[in-house]
Motif scaffolding. Structure first.
Motif, PDB file in Angstrom:
ATOM      1  N   THR A  11       2.893  -0.276   2.792  1.00  0.00           N
ATOM      2  CA  THR A  11       3.713  -0.760   1.357  1.00  0.00           C
ATOM      3  C   THR A  11       2.940   0.026   0.335  1.00  0.00           C
ATOM      4  O   THR A  11       1.867   0.574   0.530  1.00  0.00           O
ATOM      5  CB  THR A  11       3.463  -2.334   1.480  1.00  0.00           C
ATOM      6  N   GLY A  12       3.508  -0.188  -0.922  1.00  0.00           N
ATOM      7  CA  GLY A  12       2.701   0.523  -1.936  1.00  0.00           C
ATOM      8  C   GLY A  12       1.277  -0.167  -2.124  1.00  0.00           C
ATOM      9  O   GLY A  12       0.343   0.505  -2.491  1.00  0.00           O
ATOM     10  N   ALA A  13       1.041  -1.684  -1.914  1.00  0.00           N
ATOM     11  CA  ALA A  13      -0.328  -1.833  -2.085  1.00  0.00           C
ATOM     12  C   ALA A  13      -1.081  -1.408  -0.984  1.00  0.00           C
ATOM     13  O   ALA A  13      -2.380  -1.039  -1.523  1.00  0.00           O
ATOM     14  CB  ALA A  13      -0.224  -3.518  -2.079  1.00  0.00           C
ATOM     15  N   LEU A  16      -1.893   2.395  -2.132  1.00  0.00           N
ATOM     16  CA  LEU A  16      -3.001   2.286  -3.169  1.00  0.00           C
ATOM     17  C   LEU A  16      -4.237   2.073  -2.694  1.00  0.00           C
ATOM     18  O   LEU A  16      -5.234   2.664  -3.268  1.00  0.00           O
ATOM     19  CB  LEU A  16      -2.526   1.296  -4.366  1.00  0.00           C
ATOM     20  N   ALA A  17      -4.253   0.884  -1.767  1.00  0.00           N
ATOM     21  CA  ALA A  17      -5.771   0.673  -1.408  1.00  0.00           C
ATOM     22  C   ALA A  17      -6.544   1.706  -0.787  1.00  0.00           C
ATOM     23  O   ALA A  17      -7.702   1.929  -0.823  1.00  0.00           O
ATOM     24  CB  ALA A  17      -5.749  -0.483  -0.579  1.00  0.00           C
ATOM     25  N   LEU A  18      -5.861   2.480   0.263  1.00  0.00           N
ATOM     26  CA  LEU A  18      -6.333   3.579   1.139  1.00  0.00           C
ATOM     27  C   LEU A  18      -6.416   4.758   0.019  1.00  0.00           C
ATOM     28  O   LEU A  18      -7.301   5.386   0.479  1.00  0.00           O
ATOM     29  CB  LEU A  18      -5.241   3.889   2.162  1.00  0.00           C
ATOM     30  N   SER A  19      -5.783   4.975  -0.800  1.00  0.00           N
ATOM     31  CA  SER A  19      -5.858   6.083  -1.795  1.00  0.00           C
ATOM     32  C   SER A  19      -6.979   5.749  -2.704  1.00  0.00           C
ATOM     33  O   SER A  19      -7.953   6.717  -2.875  1.00  0.00           O
ATOM     34  CB  SER A  19      -4.570   6.229  -2.753  1.00  0.00           C
ATOM     35  N   VAL A  20      -7.436   4.466  -3.171  1.00  0.00           N
ATOM     36  CA  VAL A  20      -8.590   4.227  -3.927  1.00  0.00           C
ATOM     37  C   VAL A  20      -9.817   4.373  -3.065  1.00  0.00           C
ATOM     38  O   VAL A  20     -10.882   5.042  -3.333  1.00  0.00           O
ATOM     39  CB  VAL A  20      -8.574   2.911  -4.474  1.00  0.00           C
ATOM     40  N   ALA A  89      -3.505  -6.669   1.658  1.00  0.00           N
ATOM     41  CA  ALA A  89      -3.435  -6.453   0.148  1.00  0.00           C
ATOM     42  C   ALA A  89      -1.950  -6.565  -0.211  1.00  0.00           C
ATOM     43  O   ALA A  89      -1.377  -5.892   0.271  1.00  0.00           O
ATOM     44  CB  ALA A  89      -4.202  -5.443  -0.406  1.00  0.00           C
ATOM     45  N   ARG A  90      -1.578  -7.659  -1.166  1.00  0.00           N
ATOM     46  CA  ARG A  90      -0.204  -7.645  -1.582  1.00  0.00           C
ATOM     47  C   ARG A  90      -0.196  -7.299  -3.067  1.00  0.00           C
ATOM     48  O   ARG A  90       0.881  -6.776  -3.459  1.00  0.00           O
ATOM     49  CB  ARG A  90       0.477  -8.926  -1.394  1.00  0.00           C
ATOM     50  N   THR A  91      -1.194  -7.345  -3.937  1.00  0.00           N
ATOM     51  CA  THR A  91      -0.994  -7.120  -5.351  1.00  0.00           C
ATOM     52  C   THR A  91      -2.021  -5.731  -5.738  1.00  0.00           C
ATOM     53  O   THR A  91      -2.692  -5.555  -4.999  1.00  0.00           O
ATOM     54  CB  THR A  91      -1.508  -8.344  -6.009  1.00  0.00           C
ATOM     55  N   THR A  92      -1.519  -5.209  -6.849  1.00  0.00           N
ATOM     56  CA  THR A  92      -2.502  -4.112  -7.379  1.00  0.00           C
ATOM     57  C   THR A  92      -3.871  -4.609  -7.373  1.00  0.00           C
ATOM     58  O   THR A  92      -4.617  -3.747  -7.155  1.00  0.00           O
ATOM     59  CB  THR A  92      -1.774  -3.672  -8.712  1.00  0.00           C
TER      60      THR A  92
END
Length: 126
Positions: A11-13, A16-20, A89-92
Motif C-alpha cells: 500500500t501507499g503507507a 512510504l515507510a519502506l522508502s523512509v 502502518a495505515r497513515t502517513t
C-alpha cells in the motif's frame, strides 16, 4: 494441494515507510562512514552540541555496555518486531515515524554485524 494465502499488497503507507527507512539507512551509513574517516578530534558545533568519535557496545546511553553479542541478538528481534509494526502502518504519520525507527534500527544492526568493530557502534554526536 495446498492453497496459498494472499500476500498483503504494498500500500501507499507501506511503500512510504519502506522508502523512509531506506533513506534513513543510507544516511546513517554515509554519516557513520564520514565520521570514521574524518572525525579524529573533538569538535564543538554549537551550544552544548559537538562531535566526538566513540564506540558503544550497548544500547542507547551505554545501557548493557560490554555485552555486544546480547545487544546484537536483542536488536535482531527488535528489528523484526519493528518491521512487523511498520508493515501495519495505515497513515502517513505512522509510515514516516515507523520508517524512521526501522531505518535507524537496521542501520545500527548492520553496523554491529558488518562494521568491523567487534559489535560496537560508532557514535559521534555529543
Amino acid at each position: 494441494m495446498q492453497e496459498r494465502g494472499t500476500v498483503a499488497p504494498l500500500t501507499g503507507a507501506r511503500l512510504l515507510a519502506l522508502s523512509v527507512a531506506a533513506v534513513v539507512l543510507v544516511a546513517d551509513r554515509l554519516t557513520t562512514s564520514v565520521a570514521l574517516d574524518h572525525l579524529h578530534h573533538v569538535r564543538h558545533v554549537w551550544g552544548p552540541f559537538g562531535l566526538a568519535l566513540t564506540f558503544n557496545s550497548g544500547f542507547a546511553f551505554s545501557i548493557f555496555s560490554g555485552r555486544a553479542l546480547v545487544v546484537t541478538l536483542l536488536l535482531c528481534v527488535g528489528v523484526v518486531v519493528i518491521a512487523m509494526v511498520v508493515w501495519r502502518a495505515r497513515t502517513t504519520a505512522q509510515a514516516v515515524g515507523g520508517g524512521l525507527v526501522l531505518g535507524g534500527a537496521v542501520g545500527n544492526l548492520s553496523e554491529r554485524i558488518v562494521g568491523g568493530h567487534q559489535g560496537k557502534v560508532p557514535d559521534f554526536i555529543t
